[in-house]
Write an enzyme that holds these catalytic residues in place. Structure first.
Site, PDB file in Angstrom:
ATOM      1  CG  ASP A   1       2.196   1.692   7.714  1.00  0.00           C
ATOM      2  OD1 ASP A   1       1.846   2.841   7.409  1.00  0.00           O
ATOM      3  OD2 ASP A   1       1.773   0.671   7.149  1.00  0.00           O
TER       4      ASP A   1
ATOM      5  CG  ASP B   1      -0.366  -0.260   2.512  1.00  0.00           C
ATOM      6  OD1 ASP B   1       0.675  -0.941   2.569  1.00  0.00           O
ATOM      7  OD2 ASP B   1      -0.903   0.225   3.530  1.00  0.00           O
TER       8      ASP B   1
END
Lengths: 291, 291
Positions: free
Chosen positions: A178, A34
Protein backbone atom coordinates in the site's frame (compact mmCIF):
# COMPACT_ATOMS: atom_id res chain seq x y z
CA UNK A 1 7.56 -17.14 -3.82
CA UNK A 2 4.59 -15.37 -2.26
CA UNK A 3 4.12 -11.61 -1.88
CA UNK A 4 1.80 -10.84 1.05
CA UNK A 5 -0.44 -13.37 2.74
CA UNK A 6 -3.93 -12.13 3.57
CA UNK A 7 -6.45 -14.26 5.41
CA UNK A 8 -7.45 -17.45 3.54
CA UNK A 9 -4.38 -17.48 1.29
CA UNK A 10 -3.90 -21.14 2.16
CA UNK A 11 -7.52 -21.84 1.25
CA UNK A 12 -7.16 -20.09 -2.11
CA UNK A 13 -3.98 -22.10 -2.77
CA UNK A 14 -6.06 -25.28 -2.44
CA UNK A 15 -7.87 -24.15 -5.58
CA UNK A 16 -4.61 -23.94 -7.57
CA UNK A 17 -1.84 -26.37 -8.48
CA UNK A 18 0.53 -24.53 -6.13
CA UNK A 19 1.59 -26.13 -2.85
CA UNK A 20 2.74 -24.32 0.31
CA UNK A 21 5.27 -27.15 0.72
CA UNK A 22 7.06 -25.91 -2.41
CA UNK A 23 7.05 -22.32 -1.20
CA UNK A 24 10.56 -20.96 -0.82
CA UNK A 25 10.16 -17.33 0.23
CA UNK A 26 7.36 -15.15 1.59
CA UNK A 27 7.73 -11.39 1.11
CA UNK A 28 5.42 -9.24 3.27
CA UNK A 29 5.02 -5.56 2.36
CA UNK A 30 3.55 -4.38 5.69
CA UNK A 31 1.91 -5.57 8.87
CA UNK A 32 -1.73 -4.57 8.16
CA UNK A 33 -4.16 -7.44 8.51
CA UNK A 34 -5.21 -7.70 4.86
CA UNK A 35 -1.56 -8.37 3.99
CA UNK A 36 -0.53 -10.81 6.74
CA UNK A 37 -3.49 -12.43 8.58
CA UNK A 38 -3.05 -15.59 6.51
CA UNK A 39 0.57 -16.04 7.53
CA UNK A 40 0.13 -17.97 10.82
CA UNK A 41 -2.32 -20.43 9.25
CA UNK A 42 -0.16 -21.01 6.18
CA UNK A 43 2.93 -21.68 8.31
CA UNK A 44 0.95 -23.92 10.69
CA UNK A 45 -0.39 -25.98 7.75
CA UNK A 46 3.16 -26.43 6.44
CA UNK A 47 4.02 -27.97 9.81
CA UNK A 48 0.90 -30.17 9.79
CA UNK A 49 1.75 -31.37 6.28
CA UNK A 50 5.24 -32.42 7.32
CA UNK A 51 7.33 -29.65 5.80
CA UNK A 52 11.04 -29.99 6.58
CA UNK A 53 12.49 -27.58 3.97
CA UNK A 54 13.59 -24.16 5.22
CA UNK A 55 11.37 -21.17 4.53
CA UNK A 56 12.51 -17.56 4.28
CA UNK A 57 10.24 -14.75 5.46
CA UNK A 58 11.10 -11.19 4.43
CA UNK A 59 9.35 -8.11 5.80
CA UNK A 60 9.38 -5.26 8.31
CA UNK A 61 10.37 -6.14 11.89
CA UNK A 62 6.72 -5.60 12.90
CA UNK A 63 5.67 -8.63 10.82
CA UNK A 64 8.10 -10.88 12.67
CA UNK A 65 6.94 -9.47 16.04
CA UNK A 66 3.30 -10.12 15.05
CA UNK A 67 4.10 -13.69 13.98
CA UNK A 68 6.08 -14.41 17.13
CA UNK A 69 3.21 -13.11 19.26
CA UNK A 70 0.69 -15.34 17.46
CA UNK A 71 2.99 -18.36 17.73
CA UNK A 72 3.41 -17.80 21.45
CA UNK A 73 -0.21 -17.00 22.31
CA UNK A 74 -1.69 -19.87 20.30
CA UNK A 75 0.90 -22.52 21.15
CA UNK A 76 1.74 -22.94 17.47
CA UNK A 77 4.65 -25.22 16.64
CA UNK A 78 7.08 -24.86 13.74
CA UNK A 79 9.85 -27.45 13.51
CA UNK A 80 11.10 -26.66 9.99
CA UNK A 81 13.74 -23.90 9.69
CA UNK A 82 12.01 -20.52 9.41
CA UNK A 83 14.42 -17.70 8.66
CA UNK A 84 13.43 -14.06 8.98
CA UNK A 85 15.15 -11.36 6.93
CA UNK A 86 14.26 -7.80 7.86
CA UNK A 87 13.59 -5.70 4.78
CA UNK A 88 15.66 -2.54 4.23
CA UNK A 89 17.02 -0.41 1.41
CA UNK A 90 20.09 -2.65 1.59
CA UNK A 91 18.13 -5.88 0.97
CA UNK A 92 19.93 -8.03 -1.62
CA UNK A 93 18.71 -11.58 -1.43
CA UNK A 94 18.96 -14.36 -3.96
CA UNK A 95 16.07 -16.79 -3.51
CA UNK A 96 14.26 -19.16 -5.82
CA UNK A 97 16.02 -17.92 -8.93
CA UNK A 98 15.42 -14.23 -8.23
CA UNK A 99 17.50 -11.33 -7.00
CA UNK A 100 15.26 -9.56 -4.50
CA UNK A 101 15.67 -5.90 -3.60
CA UNK A 102 13.29 -3.49 -1.88
CA UNK A 103 12.08 0.12 -2.03
CA UNK A 104 10.43 1.99 0.83
CA UNK A 105 6.87 3.20 0.25
CA UNK A 106 4.63 5.79 1.90
CA UNK A 107 1.73 4.38 3.95
CA UNK A 108 0.24 4.61 7.44
CA UNK A 109 2.75 2.03 8.61
CA UNK A 110 6.21 0.94 7.41
CA UNK A 111 5.61 -0.46 3.94
CA UNK A 112 7.78 -1.79 1.09
CA UNK A 113 7.85 -2.77 -2.55
CA UNK A 114 9.88 -5.76 -3.73
CA UNK A 115 11.71 -6.01 -7.02
CA UNK A 116 12.28 -9.54 -8.27
CA UNK A 117 14.85 -9.90 -11.00
CA UNK A 118 15.55 -13.12 -12.79
CA UNK A 119 18.95 -14.31 -11.53
CA UNK A 120 19.83 -17.01 -14.04
CA UNK A 121 19.46 -16.00 -17.65
CA UNK A 122 20.51 -18.64 -20.20
CA UNK A 123 23.81 -17.62 -21.75
CA UNK A 124 24.53 -17.91 -25.44
CA UNK A 125 27.96 -17.92 -27.03
CA UNK A 126 29.06 -14.79 -28.91
CA UNK A 127 29.95 -16.79 -32.02
CA UNK A 128 30.28 -13.67 -34.19
CA UNK A 129 33.02 -12.33 -31.95
CA UNK A 130 34.77 -15.69 -31.81
CA UNK A 131 34.83 -15.96 -35.57
CA UNK A 132 36.08 -12.37 -35.91
CA UNK A 133 38.91 -13.38 -33.61
CA UNK A 134 39.64 -16.37 -35.83
CA UNK A 135 38.20 -19.08 -33.60
CA UNK A 136 36.14 -21.22 -35.94
CA UNK A 137 33.21 -23.44 -34.86
CA UNK A 138 34.41 -26.63 -33.15
CA UNK A 139 33.60 -28.74 -30.07
CA UNK A 140 35.63 -26.12 -28.14
CA UNK A 141 32.62 -23.80 -28.47
CA UNK A 142 30.71 -26.06 -26.05
CA UNK A 143 33.47 -25.77 -23.43
CA UNK A 144 33.48 -21.99 -23.72
CA UNK A 145 29.70 -21.88 -23.32
CA UNK A 146 30.04 -23.80 -20.06
CA UNK A 147 32.36 -21.00 -18.89
CA UNK A 148 35.58 -22.98 -19.07
CA UNK A 149 39.02 -21.57 -19.92
CA UNK A 150 40.64 -22.68 -23.18
CA UNK A 151 44.23 -22.48 -24.36
CA UNK A 152 44.37 -22.47 -28.17
CA UNK A 153 47.16 -24.04 -30.27
CA UNK A 154 48.57 -20.54 -30.93
CA UNK A 155 48.89 -20.01 -27.17
CA UNK A 156 45.93 -17.64 -26.77
CA UNK A 157 43.90 -18.15 -23.59
CA UNK A 158 40.12 -17.68 -23.82
CA UNK A 159 37.83 -17.22 -20.80
CA UNK A 160 34.40 -18.67 -21.49
CA UNK A 161 32.73 -15.92 -19.45
CA UNK A 162 34.15 -13.30 -21.85
CA UNK A 163 32.33 -14.90 -24.79
CA UNK A 164 29.00 -15.64 -23.08
CA UNK A 165 26.24 -13.10 -23.45
CA UNK A 166 22.75 -13.32 -21.90
CA UNK A 167 20.35 -14.75 -24.46
CA UNK A 168 17.84 -12.04 -23.41
CA UNK A 169 17.77 -9.21 -20.84
CA UNK A 170 17.00 -10.41 -17.29
CA UNK A 171 13.29 -9.89 -16.57
CA UNK A 172 12.06 -7.93 -13.53
CA UNK A 173 8.78 -7.27 -11.77
CA UNK A 174 8.15 -4.73 -9.01
CA UNK A 175 5.37 -5.59 -6.54
CA UNK A 176 4.35 -2.77 -4.23
CA UNK A 177 2.44 -2.74 -0.98
CA UNK A 178 0.00 0.00 0.00
CA UNK A 179 1.38 3.39 -1.03
CA UNK A 180 0.22 6.92 -1.73
CA UNK A 181 3.40 8.02 -3.54
CA UNK A 182 4.05 5.85 -6.62
CA UNK A 183 6.99 8.09 -7.57
CA UNK A 184 8.98 6.42 -4.77
CA UNK A 185 9.28 3.49 -7.18
CA UNK A 186 11.12 5.40 -9.93
CA UNK A 187 14.47 3.76 -9.22
CA UNK A 188 13.04 0.27 -8.57
CA UNK A 189 11.06 0.37 -11.84
CA UNK A 190 14.08 1.18 -14.02
CA UNK A 191 14.28 -1.64 -16.57
CA UNK A 192 11.38 -3.56 -15.02
CA UNK A 193 8.86 -5.08 -17.42
CA UNK A 194 5.94 -4.99 -14.97
CA UNK A 195 4.75 -2.95 -12.00
CA UNK A 196 2.11 -4.44 -9.71
CA UNK A 197 0.61 -1.63 -7.64
CA UNK A 198 -2.47 -0.84 -5.59
CA UNK A 199 -5.12 1.46 -7.03
CA UNK A 200 -7.59 1.55 -4.19
CA UNK A 201 -9.75 4.39 -5.55
CA UNK A 202 -10.46 6.56 -8.52
CA UNK A 203 -9.04 10.06 -8.07
CA UNK A 204 -12.51 11.47 -7.38
CA UNK A 205 -13.21 8.99 -4.58
CA UNK A 206 -9.71 9.49 -3.16
CA UNK A 207 -10.45 13.21 -2.93
CA UNK A 208 -13.71 12.43 -1.09
CA UNK A 209 -12.07 9.96 1.29
CA UNK A 210 -9.14 12.28 1.96
CA UNK A 211 -5.43 11.49 2.22
CA UNK A 212 -5.54 9.78 5.63
CA UNK A 213 -5.69 6.13 4.46
CA UNK A 214 -2.58 6.82 2.32
CA UNK A 215 -3.65 4.87 -0.74
CA UNK A 216 -3.22 5.60 -4.45
CA UNK A 217 -5.77 6.40 -7.11
CA UNK A 218 -5.69 4.68 -10.50
CA UNK A 219 -4.77 8.06 -12.01
CA UNK A 220 -1.73 8.61 -9.78
CA UNK A 221 -0.29 5.16 -10.44
CA UNK A 222 -0.99 5.45 -14.18
CA UNK A 223 0.67 8.86 -14.41
CA UNK A 224 3.73 7.51 -12.63
CA UNK A 225 3.98 4.39 -14.80
CA UNK A 226 3.64 6.52 -17.92
CA UNK A 227 6.35 8.92 -16.83
CA UNK A 228 8.69 6.14 -15.67
CA UNK A 229 8.18 4.28 -18.94
CA UNK A 230 7.06 1.04 -17.27
CA UNK A 231 5.79 -1.07 -20.19
CA UNK A 232 3.13 -3.00 -18.25
CA UNK A 233 1.02 -2.16 -15.20
CA UNK A 234 -1.09 -4.53 -13.13
CA UNK A 235 -3.48 -2.74 -10.77
CA UNK A 236 -4.83 -4.44 -7.65
CA UNK A 237 -6.19 -3.83 -4.09
CA UNK A 238 -9.45 -2.20 -5.19
CA UNK A 239 -11.79 -0.76 -2.60
CA UNK A 240 -14.82 -3.07 -2.18
CA UNK A 241 -17.01 -0.19 -3.35
CA UNK A 242 -15.92 -1.09 -6.91
CA UNK A 243 -17.92 -4.10 -7.99
CA UNK A 244 -16.84 -6.77 -10.44
CA UNK A 245 -20.45 -7.25 -11.51
CA UNK A 246 -22.35 -4.00 -10.87
CA UNK A 247 -26.11 -4.55 -10.87
CA UNK A 248 -27.73 -1.21 -10.24
CA UNK A 249 -27.07 2.06 -11.98
CA UNK A 250 -25.59 3.67 -8.88
CA UNK A 251 -23.12 0.79 -8.34
CA UNK A 252 -19.48 1.62 -8.96
CA UNK A 253 -17.61 -0.76 -11.27
CA UNK A 254 -13.95 -1.79 -11.26
CA UNK A 255 -14.06 -0.75 -14.93
CA UNK A 256 -13.98 2.87 -13.74
CA UNK A 257 -10.50 2.22 -12.39
CA UNK A 258 -9.46 0.80 -15.74
CA UNK A 259 -10.92 3.75 -17.67
CA UNK A 260 -9.21 6.26 -15.37
CA UNK A 261 -5.84 4.52 -15.67
CA UNK A 262 -6.11 4.27 -19.45
CA UNK A 263 -6.59 8.02 -19.65
CA UNK A 264 -3.09 8.53 -18.28
CA UNK A 265 -1.19 5.41 -19.35
CA UNK A 266 -0.53 4.06 -22.82
CA UNK A 267 1.28 0.85 -21.82
CA UNK A 268 -0.19 -2.62 -21.31
CA UNK A 269 -2.77 -2.35 -18.52
CA UNK A 270 -4.29 -5.13 -16.44
CA UNK A 271 -6.70 -5.18 -13.50
CA UNK A 272 -5.91 -8.10 -11.21
CA UNK A 273 -8.43 -10.81 -10.37
CA UNK A 274 -8.10 -13.85 -8.13
CA UNK A 275 -6.28 -16.86 -9.60
CA UNK A 276 -4.95 -15.08 -12.67
CA UNK A 277 -1.52 -16.01 -14.01
CA UNK A 278 0.73 -13.60 -15.88
CA UNK A 279 3.93 -14.26 -17.76
CA UNK A 280 6.77 -11.95 -18.76
CA UNK A 281 8.03 -13.30 -22.06
CA UNK A 282 11.74 -13.25 -22.91
CA UNK A 283 11.08 -10.35 -25.28
CA UNK A 284 9.71 -8.37 -22.31
CA UNK A 285 6.03 -8.57 -23.32
CA UNK A 286 3.66 -9.18 -20.40
CA UNK A 287 0.71 -11.46 -21.03
CA UNK A 288 -2.16 -12.80 -19.05
CA UNK A 289 -2.10 -16.59 -19.26
CA UNK A 290 -5.61 -17.90 -19.68
CA UNK A 291 -6.19 -21.51 -18.80
CA UNK B 1 -23.97 -16.50 17.48
CA UNK B 2 -20.79 -18.12 16.28
CA UNK B 3 -18.91 -20.97 17.96
CA UNK B 4 -15.21 -20.86 17.06
CA UNK B 5 -13.76 -18.83 14.22
CA UNK B 6 -11.08 -20.58 12.18
CA UNK B 7 -9.25 -18.88 9.34
CA UNK B 8 -11.49 -17.78 6.46
CA UNK B 9 -14.70 -17.85 8.50
CA UNK B 10 -15.52 -14.40 7.13
CA UNK B 11 -14.94 -15.66 3.60
CA UNK B 12 -17.23 -18.64 4.14
CA UNK B 13 -19.89 -16.31 5.56
CA UNK B 14 -19.86 -14.44 2.24
CA UNK B 15 -21.23 -17.63 0.69
CA UNK B 16 -24.22 -17.66 3.07
CA UNK B 17 -27.07 -15.28 3.89
CA UNK B 18 -25.50 -14.59 7.30
CA UNK B 19 -23.85 -11.25 8.02
CA UNK B 20 -21.09 -10.55 10.56
CA UNK B 21 -22.87 -7.25 11.23
CA UNK B 22 -25.79 -9.20 12.74
CA UNK B 23 -23.49 -11.33 14.85
CA UNK B 24 -24.23 -10.90 18.55
CA UNK B 25 -21.86 -13.28 20.35
CA UNK B 26 -18.74 -15.26 19.48
CA UNK B 27 -17.92 -18.25 21.66
CA UNK B 28 -14.37 -19.61 21.35
CA UNK B 29 -13.62 -23.06 22.76
CA UNK B 30 -9.80 -22.73 22.86
CA UNK B 31 -6.88 -20.74 21.51
CA UNK B 32 -5.53 -23.18 18.91
CA UNK B 33 -5.22 -21.66 15.45
CA UNK B 34 -7.85 -23.78 13.71
CA UNK B 35 -10.41 -22.41 16.18
CA UNK B 36 -9.48 -18.71 16.31
CA UNK B 37 -7.26 -17.55 13.40
CA UNK B 38 -10.30 -16.07 11.66
CA UNK B 39 -11.20 -13.87 14.62
CA UNK B 40 -9.00 -10.81 13.91
CA UNK B 41 -10.11 -10.62 10.27
CA UNK B 42 -13.78 -11.02 11.12
CA UNK B 43 -13.63 -8.27 13.75
CA UNK B 44 -11.62 -6.01 11.40
CA UNK B 45 -14.19 -6.46 8.63
CA UNK B 46 -16.99 -5.54 11.03
CA UNK B 47 -15.14 -2.26 11.62
CA UNK B 48 -14.58 -1.71 7.89
CA UNK B 49 -18.27 -2.34 7.24
CA UNK B 50 -19.33 0.28 9.77
CA UNK B 51 -20.49 -1.89 12.65
CA UNK B 52 -21.60 0.13 15.69
CA UNK B 53 -23.49 -2.59 17.61
CA UNK B 54 -21.72 -4.15 20.58
CA UNK B 55 -20.24 -7.61 20.19
CA UNK B 56 -19.64 -10.12 22.98
CA UNK B 57 -16.66 -12.47 22.84
CA UNK B 58 -16.58 -15.44 25.23
CA UNK B 59 -13.59 -17.72 25.69
CA UNK B 60 -10.50 -18.57 27.72
CA UNK B 61 -8.31 -15.65 28.80
CA UNK B 62 -5.68 -16.85 26.29
CA UNK B 63 -8.03 -15.98 23.41
CA UNK B 64 -8.39 -12.41 24.61
CA UNK B 65 -4.61 -12.12 25.08
CA UNK B 66 -4.05 -13.46 21.54
CA UNK B 67 -6.58 -11.01 20.10
CA UNK B 68 -5.10 -8.06 21.99
CA UNK B 69 -1.61 -8.98 20.75
CA UNK B 70 -2.81 -9.12 17.12
CA UNK B 71 -4.68 -5.82 17.47
CA UNK B 72 -1.59 -4.15 18.89
CA UNK B 73 0.98 -5.61 16.50
CA UNK B 74 -1.07 -5.01 13.35
CA UNK B 75 -2.46 -1.57 14.26
CA UNK B 76 -6.00 -2.90 13.99
CA UNK B 77 -8.77 -0.56 15.02
CA UNK B 78 -12.10 -1.48 16.61
CA UNK B 79 -14.44 1.38 17.46
CA UNK B 80 -17.60 -0.62 18.19
CA UNK B 81 -17.99 -1.94 21.76
CA UNK B 82 -16.26 -5.31 22.06
CA UNK B 83 -16.91 -7.00 25.39
CA UNK B 84 -14.89 -10.00 26.56
CA UNK B 85 -16.36 -12.53 28.99
CA UNK B 86 -13.93 -15.10 30.34
CA UNK B 87 -15.41 -18.57 30.26
CA UNK B 88 -15.60 -20.54 33.51
CA UNK B 89 -17.76 -23.18 35.18
CA UNK B 90 -19.77 -20.25 36.57
CA UNK B 91 -20.61 -18.81 33.14
CA UNK B 92 -24.29 -17.85 32.95
CA UNK B 93 -24.88 -15.48 30.11
CA UNK B 94 -28.08 -14.57 28.33
CA UNK B 95 -27.31 -13.53 24.76
CA UNK B 96 -29.29 -13.59 21.54
CA UNK B 97 -32.16 -15.56 23.00
CA UNK B 98 -30.00 -18.23 24.61
CA UNK B 99 -28.84 -19.06 28.11
CA UNK B 100 -25.16 -19.90 27.71
CA UNK B 101 -23.28 -22.10 30.15
CA UNK B 102 -19.96 -23.90 29.81
CA UNK B 103 -18.25 -27.18 30.68
CA UNK B 104 -14.50 -27.71 30.91
CA UNK B 105 -12.99 -30.24 28.50
CA UNK B 106 -9.71 -32.16 28.35
CA UNK B 107 -7.28 -31.04 25.64
CA UNK B 108 -3.66 -29.92 25.24
CA UNK B 109 -4.72 -26.39 26.18
CA UNK B 110 -7.62 -24.95 28.20
CA UNK B 111 -10.73 -25.92 26.28
CA UNK B 112 -14.50 -25.63 26.78
CA UNK B 113 -17.87 -26.77 25.57
CA UNK B 114 -20.81 -24.36 25.42
CA UNK B 115 -24.40 -25.25 26.14
CA UNK B 116 -26.95 -23.00 24.48
CA UNK B 117 -30.46 -23.24 25.88
CA UNK B 118 -33.41 -21.46 24.40
CA UNK B 119 -34.28 -18.63 26.82
CA UNK B 120 -37.72 -17.59 25.62
CA UNK B 121 -40.15 -20.41 25.15
CA UNK B 122 -43.68 -19.33 24.17
CA UNK B 123 -45.98 -19.76 27.19
CA UNK B 124 -49.45 -21.25 26.98
CA UNK B 125 -52.19 -20.86 29.57
CA UNK B 126 -53.01 -23.87 31.74
CA UNK B 127 -56.72 -23.68 30.89
CA UNK B 128 -57.47 -27.10 32.35
CA UNK B 129 -56.27 -25.97 35.77
CA UNK B 130 -58.15 -22.68 35.52
CA UNK B 131 -61.39 -24.48 34.74
CA UNK B 132 -60.84 -26.97 37.58
CA UNK B 133 -60.49 -23.95 39.86
CA UNK B 134 -63.75 -22.57 38.52
CA UNK B 135 -62.35 -19.81 36.33
CA UNK B 136 -64.26 -20.15 33.08
CA UNK B 137 -62.94 -18.92 29.68
CA UNK B 138 -63.27 -15.12 29.35
CA UNK B 139 -61.19 -12.14 28.17
CA UNK B 140 -59.44 -12.40 31.57
CA UNK B 141 -57.56 -15.44 30.17
CA UNK B 142 -55.60 -13.08 27.85
CA UNK B 143 -54.51 -10.93 30.79
CA UNK B 144 -53.29 -14.00 32.70
CA UNK B 145 -51.33 -15.21 29.66
CA UNK B 146 -49.54 -11.87 29.57
CA UNK B 147 -48.46 -12.56 33.16
CA UNK B 148 -50.74 -10.01 34.81
CA UNK B 149 -52.32 -10.32 38.27
CA UNK B 150 -56.11 -10.61 38.44
CA UNK B 151 -58.53 -10.14 41.36
CA UNK B 152 -61.71 -12.15 40.79
CA UNK B 153 -65.21 -11.09 41.96
CA UNK B 154 -64.97 -13.61 44.81
CA UNK B 155 -61.79 -11.87 46.02
CA UNK B 156 -59.36 -14.55 44.84
CA UNK B 157 -56.08 -13.18 43.45
CA UNK B 158 -54.51 -15.02 40.48
CA UNK B 159 -50.90 -14.58 39.34
CA UNK B 160 -50.59 -15.03 35.58
CA UNK B 161 -47.15 -16.66 35.98
CA UNK B 162 -48.72 -19.44 38.07
CA UNK B 163 -51.02 -20.42 35.20
CA UNK B 164 -48.51 -20.12 32.34
CA UNK B 165 -46.71 -23.27 31.23
CA UNK B 166 -44.06 -23.52 28.48
CA UNK B 167 -45.69 -24.63 25.25
CA UNK B 168 -42.75 -27.06 24.76
CA UNK B 169 -39.56 -27.92 26.68
CA UNK B 170 -36.72 -25.39 26.12
CA UNK B 171 -34.35 -26.73 23.47
CA UNK B 172 -30.62 -27.10 24.09
CA UNK B 173 -27.52 -27.86 22.10
CA UNK B 174 -24.04 -28.58 23.47
CA UNK B 175 -21.10 -27.61 21.23
CA UNK B 176 -17.74 -28.91 22.36
CA UNK B 177 -14.21 -27.91 21.44
CA UNK B 178 -11.36 -30.39 21.07
CA UNK B 179 -11.57 -33.01 23.79
CA UNK B 180 -10.36 -36.52 24.58
CA UNK B 181 -12.84 -37.18 27.42
CA UNK B 182 -16.44 -36.91 26.16
CA UNK B 183 -17.70 -38.08 29.57
CA UNK B 184 -16.86 -34.61 30.91
CA UNK B 185 -20.05 -33.51 29.12
CA UNK B 186 -22.41 -35.78 31.08
CA UNK B 187 -23.89 -32.92 33.14
CA UNK B 188 -24.00 -30.42 30.23
CA UNK B 189 -25.79 -32.94 28.00
CA UNK B 190 -28.60 -33.62 30.47
CA UNK B 191 -31.82 -32.73 28.64
CA UNK B 192 -29.96 -31.49 25.54
CA UNK B 193 -31.39 -32.50 22.18
CA UNK B 194 -28.08 -32.33 20.31
CA UNK B 195 -24.37 -32.75 21.00
CA UNK B 196 -21.88 -31.34 18.50
CA UNK B 197 -18.51 -32.97 19.18
CA UNK B 198 -15.19 -33.59 17.46
CA UNK B 199 -14.38 -37.08 16.20
CA UNK B 200 -10.92 -36.53 14.79
CA UNK B 201 -10.08 -40.19 14.24
CA UNK B 202 -11.43 -43.70 14.18
CA UNK B 203 -10.41 -45.63 17.30
CA UNK B 204 -7.81 -47.61 15.31
CA UNK B 205 -6.10 -44.47 14.00
CA UNK B 206 -6.28 -42.84 17.44
CA UNK B 207 -4.41 -45.86 18.83
CA UNK B 208 -1.75 -45.45 16.12
CA UNK B 209 -1.41 -41.69 16.67
CA UNK B 210 -1.28 -42.07 20.45
CA UNK B 211 -2.97 -39.99 23.15
CA UNK B 212 -0.75 -36.90 22.82
CA UNK B 213 -2.99 -34.78 20.53
CA UNK B 214 -5.85 -35.35 23.02
CA UNK B 215 -8.61 -35.83 20.50
CA UNK B 216 -11.59 -38.20 20.48
CA UNK B 217 -12.37 -41.14 18.26
CA UNK B 218 -15.81 -41.58 16.73
CA UNK B 219 -16.22 -44.64 18.95
CA UNK B 220 -15.53 -42.79 22.19
CA UNK B 221 -17.95 -39.98 21.43
CA UNK B 222 -20.61 -42.41 20.25
CA UNK B 223 -20.28 -44.57 23.38
CA UNK B 224 -20.64 -41.48 25.57
CA UNK B 225 -23.67 -40.14 23.67
CA UNK B 226 -25.33 -43.56 23.89
CA UNK B 227 -24.74 -43.86 27.63
CA UNK B 228 -25.81 -40.25 28.32
CA UNK B 229 -28.97 -40.74 26.24
CA UNK B 230 -28.28 -37.76 23.94
CA UNK B 231 -30.90 -38.13 21.20
CA UNK B 232 -28.82 -36.60 18.37
CA UNK B 233 -25.09 -36.40 17.69
CA UNK B 234 -23.34 -34.24 15.12
CA UNK B 235 -19.70 -35.24 14.57
CA UNK B 236 -17.15 -32.77 13.20
CA UNK B 237 -13.42 -31.86 13.13
CA UNK B 238 -12.31 -34.86 11.08
CA UNK B 239 -8.62 -35.43 10.43
CA UNK B 240 -7.80 -34.51 6.81
CA UNK B 241 -6.76 -38.13 6.25
CA UNK B 242 -10.49 -38.95 5.97
CA UNK B 243 -11.60 -37.91 2.51
CA UNK B 244 -15.06 -36.77 1.50
CA UNK B 245 -14.53 -38.26 -1.94
CA UNK B 246 -11.99 -41.11 -1.66
CA UNK B 247 -10.54 -42.04 -5.05
CA UNK B 248 -8.11 -44.85 -4.51
CA UNK B 249 -8.64 -48.06 -2.60
CA UNK B 250 -6.15 -47.12 0.11
CA UNK B 251 -7.83 -43.73 0.73
CA UNK B 252 -9.64 -43.39 4.06
CA UNK B 253 -13.22 -42.12 3.86
CA UNK B 254 -15.19 -40.01 6.35
CA UNK B 255 -17.77 -42.77 6.06
CA UNK B 256 -15.52 -44.89 8.26
CA UNK B 257 -16.16 -42.42 11.07
CA UNK B 258 -19.91 -42.75 10.51
CA UNK B 259 -19.78 -46.54 10.46
CA UNK B 260 -17.71 -46.64 13.66
CA UNK B 261 -20.07 -44.24 15.47
CA UNK B 262 -23.16 -46.16 14.33
CA UNK B 263 -21.74 -49.31 15.87
CA UNK B 264 -21.96 -47.71 19.33
CA UNK B 265 -24.81 -45.21 19.03
CA UNK B 266 -28.45 -45.77 18.15
CA UNK B 267 -29.57 -42.12 18.16
CA UNK B 268 -29.77 -39.72 15.22
CA UNK B 269 -26.25 -39.37 13.80
CA UNK B 270 -24.89 -36.69 11.50
CA UNK B 271 -21.44 -35.96 10.07
CA UNK B 272 -20.94 -32.20 9.66
CA UNK B 273 -20.13 -30.62 6.31
CA UNK B 274 -19.53 -26.96 5.43
CA UNK B 275 -22.63 -24.78 5.03
CA UNK B 276 -25.09 -27.28 6.47
CA UNK B 277 -28.02 -26.06 8.53
CA UNK B 278 -29.67 -28.08 11.27
CA UNK B 279 -32.84 -27.42 13.18
CA UNK B 280 -34.07 -28.69 16.53
CA UNK B 281 -37.84 -28.93 16.23
CA UNK B 282 -40.12 -28.10 19.13
CA UNK B 283 -40.74 -31.82 19.64
CA UNK B 284 -36.98 -32.24 20.13
CA UNK B 285 -36.28 -33.96 16.79
CA UNK B 286 -33.07 -32.80 15.12
CA UNK B 287 -33.13 -32.45 11.34
CA UNK B 288 -30.73 -31.41 8.65
CA UNK B 289 -32.32 -28.59 6.68
CA UNK B 290 -31.68 -29.12 3.00
CA UNK B 291 -32.00 -26.08 0.80
Amino acid sequence: MLVDCGEATQHQLLRTRLSPLKLDTILITHVHGDHCYGLPGLLASCQLNGRTDPLTLVGPAAVWAYLQAVIEHTEMRIDYPLRFVEVSEALALEQGGFRITAARLSHRTECWAYRLQEARVTAKLDTARLQTEGVMPSPLYGLLQRGETLVLEDGRQLEGADYCIPSYPARSVVVGGDNDRPELLAEACRGAQLLVHEATYTEEVLQQVGPEPQHSSAERVARFAQQAGVPALLLTHFSPRYLLHPRRERDLSVEELRIEAQRHYTGTLFLARDFETYTIRRDGQVERVTD
